[in-house]
Write a protein that holds these residues in place. Structure first.
Motif, PDB file in Angstrom:
ATOM      1  N   PRO A 276     -24.413 -53.807   2.042  1.00  0.00           N
ATOM      2  CA  PRO A 276     -24.022 -52.533   1.404  1.00  0.00           C
ATOM      3  C   PRO A 276     -24.835 -51.371   1.970  1.00  0.00           C
ATOM      4  N   TRP A 277     -24.168 -50.250   2.253  1.00  0.00           N
ATOM      5  CA  TRP A 277     -24.878 -49.135   2.843  1.00  0.00           C
ATOM      6  C   TRP A 277     -24.274 -47.801   2.413  1.00  0.00           C
ATOM      7  N   VAL A 278     -25.068 -46.774   2.591  1.00  0.00           N
ATOM      8  CA  VAL A 278     -24.675 -45.416   2.239  1.00  0.00           C
ATOM      9  C   VAL A 278     -24.890 -44.537   3.467  1.00  0.00           C
ATOM     10  N   LEU A 279     -23.950 -43.648   3.729  1.00  0.00           N
ATOM     11  CA  LEU A 279     -24.083 -42.712   4.840  1.00  0.00           C
ATOM     12  C   LEU A 279     -24.652 -41.402   4.301  1.00  0.00           C
ATOM     13  N   VAL A 280     -25.774 -40.973   4.859  1.00  0.00           N
ATOM     14  CA  VAL A 280     -26.454 -39.774   4.376  1.00  0.00           C
ATOM     15  C   VAL A 280     -26.590 -38.777   5.517  1.00  0.00           C
ATOM     16  N   GLY A 281     -26.033 -37.598   5.310  1.00  0.00           N
ATOM     17  CA  GLY A 281     -26.201 -36.508   6.266  1.00  0.00           C
ATOM     18  C   GLY A 281     -27.475 -35.748   5.957  1.00  0.00           C
ATOM     19  N   THR A 282     -28.306 -35.519   6.962  1.00  0.00           N
ATOM     20  CA  THR A 282     -29.595 -34.860   6.757  1.00  0.00           C
ATOM     21  C   THR A 282     -29.617 -33.460   7.378  1.00  0.00           C
ATOM     22  N   LYS A 283     -30.702 -32.765   7.088  1.00  0.00           N
ATOM     23  CA  LYS A 283     -30.931 -31.417   7.632  1.00  0.00           C
ATOM     24  C   LYS A 283     -29.810 -30.455   7.242  1.00  0.00           C
ATOM     25  N   LEU A 284     -29.386 -30.566   5.988  1.00  0.00           N
ATOM     26  CA  LEU A 284     -28.325 -29.703   5.482  1.00  0.00           C
ATOM     27  C   LEU A 284     -28.734 -28.238   5.529  1.00  0.00           C
ATOM     28  N   ASP A 285     -30.026 -27.973   5.456  1.00  0.00           N
ATOM     29  CA  ASP A 285     -30.505 -26.593   5.460  1.00  0.00           C
ATOM     30  C   ASP A 285     -30.321 -25.914   6.814  1.00  0.00           C
ATOM     31  N   SER A 286     -30.162 -26.693   7.871  1.00  0.00           N
ATOM     32  CA  SER A 286     -30.051 -26.104   9.215  1.00  0.00           C
ATOM     33  C   SER A 286     -28.619 -26.043   9.728  1.00  0.00           C
ATOM     34  N   VAL A 287     -27.663 -26.428   8.875  1.00  0.00           N
ATOM     35  CA  VAL A 287     -26.259 -26.427   9.286  1.00  0.00           C
ATOM     36  C   VAL A 287     -25.676 -25.024   9.128  1.00  0.00           C
ATOM     37  N   THR A 288     -24.930 -24.566  10.121  1.00  0.00           N
ATOM     38  CA  THR A 288     -24.323 -23.221  10.062  1.00  0.00           C
ATOM     39  C   THR A 288     -22.985 -23.244   9.340  1.00  0.00           C
ATOM     40  N   ASP A 289     -22.133 -24.206   9.663  1.00  0.00           N
ATOM     41  CA  ASP A 289     -20.828 -24.324   9.004  1.00  0.00           C
ATOM     42  C   ASP A 289     -20.885 -25.506   8.040  1.00  0.00           C
ATOM     43  N   ARG A 290     -21.334 -25.240   6.829  1.00  0.00           N
ATOM     44  CA  ARG A 290     -21.571 -26.305   5.858  1.00  0.00           C
ATOM     45  C   ARG A 290     -20.285 -27.040   5.483  1.00  0.00           C
ATOM     46  N   GLU A 291     -19.232 -26.306   5.218  1.00  0.00           N
ATOM     47  CA  GLU A 291     -17.992 -26.940   4.762  1.00  0.00           C
ATOM     48  C   GLU A 291     -17.456 -27.912   5.813  1.00  0.00           C
ATOM     49  N   ARG A 292     -17.482 -27.495   7.072  1.00  0.00           N
ATOM     50  CA  ARG A 292     -16.979 -28.371   8.129  1.00  0.00           C
ATOM     51  C   ARG A 292     -17.870 -29.607   8.279  1.00  0.00           C
ATOM     52  N   SER A 293     -19.176 -29.420   8.218  1.00  0.00           N
ATOM     53  CA  SER A 293     -20.106 -30.546   8.366  1.00  0.00           C
ATOM     54  C   SER A 293     -19.907 -31.570   7.255  1.00  0.00           C
ATOM     55  N   LEU A 294     -19.753 -31.089   6.023  1.00  0.00           N
ATOM     56  CA  LEU A 294     -19.551 -32.008   4.900  1.00  0.00           C
ATOM     57  C   LEU A 294     -18.208 -32.716   5.010  1.00  0.00           C
ATOM     58  N   ALA A 295     -17.176 -31.994   5.480  1.00  0.00           N
ATOM     59  CA  ALA A 295     -15.859 -32.615   5.654  1.00  0.00           C
ATOM     60  C   ALA A 295     -15.910 -33.695   6.737  1.00  0.00           C
ATOM     61  N   ASP A 296     -16.605 -33.414   7.831  1.00  0.00           N
ATOM     62  CA  ASP A 296     -16.737 -34.413   8.904  1.00  0.00           C
ATOM     63  C   ASP A 296     -17.491 -35.645   8.419  1.00  0.00           C
ATOM     64  N   LEU A 297     -18.544 -35.411   7.642  1.00  0.00           N
ATOM     65  CA  LEU A 297     -19.329 -36.536   7.111  1.00  0.00           C
ATOM     66  C   LEU A 297     -18.478 -37.397   6.194  1.00  0.00           C
TER      67      LEU A 297
END
Length: 337
Positions: A276-297
């Motif tokens: 069992p595993w979880v995918l975690v996106g890091t460095k959210l504070d340095s992302v310029t296009d947040r909505e796109r990054s979260l959608a891709d993740l």
């Protein structure tokens, strides 16, 4: 310094020899045999010490041996047996016979003991051989030799959650944010060159905790020795839950990074891809296009059928929900036999 594998030779003590002796006292003619037995040799025992987390203390110790038993003496005196030699090892130590590869034991519980070399039995003295037809035996036995083996000790850290990912994915930063562990954090690859453990407490109840392991970064071809290789993946073989971290700032390379790590986990000798595993996106504070990054993740996670979340270990955003999710998964895994 984490030393997670050593090879040592263990040699138990030999038993003492039996004694040939006869009772000789005034006014006691034909006193008969009174040779005592030899004492038993000491055994070599491994014992789990929860205060240890490395095999460093055994790194330069090539031979571990126990003392021999003492010889028997006259007047039916049995030789003293030797004390056992107890070798302390950390929880999670796997013991194998170096020559055959046979698994001898897996030491995980504090205080757990494993006899790895038995001491030899003491020889019988001549008093043991007296009979109706042989009243004055002049024979005694030699003590049996102790067992001797070459052992491979391998440490597999005991953790509830293992952090895996490419170099500079933010694993060490997350561990230092959640626990009192202080792994080295820098902006260049392979900052972490050995695993680190930290105890993470629930944001709602400090008595609910889990142990998190931060592993050195993996790269493509690690199972073939690229980078630091997969030598440290053995430390997550016991982890019921894995967390794969991916740098959201990588943009279009997020999916490729996830695929690379999944491939390395699948190629490991003890497959981990089904864990069992979880995918975690890091460095959210340095992302310029947040909505796109979260959608891709979310799209990548959906492709693998797992849950995902995004965090910033620097600002703390999303960290508490992640801990709650991990505690839930770990508690579910603990219930599974």
């Amino acid at each position: 310094m984490l030393i997670d594998s050593v090879r040592i030779t263990v040699r138990a003590g030999a038993g003492g020899n039996g004694c040939v002796s006869f009772r000789r006292e005034k006014y006691v003619p034909r006193g008969g045999p009174n040779g005592g037995d030899g004492g038993r040799g000491g055994s070599v025992i491994l014992e789990v010490d929860e205060g240890l987390n490395t095999l460093l203390h055994l790194h330069h110790r090539r031979l571990v041996k126990a003392d021999n038993g003492q010889n028997g003496r006259g007047s039916n005196k049995t030789g003293a047996g030797s004390d056992d030699t107890v070798l302390r090892v950390p929880p999670g130590t796997v013991v194998r016979n170096s020559e055959t590869g046979e698994l001898i034991g897996d030491l995980v519980a504090p205080g757990q003991r494993l006899v790895v070399a038995n001491g030899g039995r003491g020889g019988r003295g001549n008093a043991r051989f007296a009979s109706a037809v042989n009243r004055a035996p002049r024979e005694a036995e030699e003590g049996e030799p102790g067992e001797e083996f070459v052992l491979e000790l391998e440490l597999k850290l005991l953790a509830d959650v293992g952090l895996v990912g490419l170099p500079n994915a933010g694993k060490s930063t997350l561990l230092s944010r959640l626990s009192a562990a202080r792994p080295k954090v820098a902006d260049y690859p392979f900052t972490t060159i050995e695993p680190h453990l930290g105890v993470v407490a629930s944001p709602d109840d400090e008595l609910r905790t889990l142990v998190m392991a931060d592993l050195p970064g993996l790269i493509e071809g690690a199972h073939q020795g690229a980078g630091l290789g997969t030598q440290f993946l053995k430390h997550v073989e016991r982890c019921p839950v894995l967390v794969q971290l991916v740098d959201l700032a990588d943009g279009d390379a997020v999916k490729a990074g996830v695929d690379t790590i999944r491939g390395e986990l699948e190629a490991h000798e003890a497959p981990l891809e089904s864990r069992p595993w979880v995918l975690v996106g890091t460095k959210l504070d340095s992302v310029t296009d947040r909505e796109r990054s979260l959608a891709d993740l979310a799209a990548v996670a959906a492709g693998y059928g797992v849950r995902s979340t995004a965090i910033s270990a620097v600002t703390g955003e999303g960290v508490d929900p992640l801990v709650r999710l991990l505690l839930e998964l770990v508690e579910e895994a603990r219930k599974t036999p």
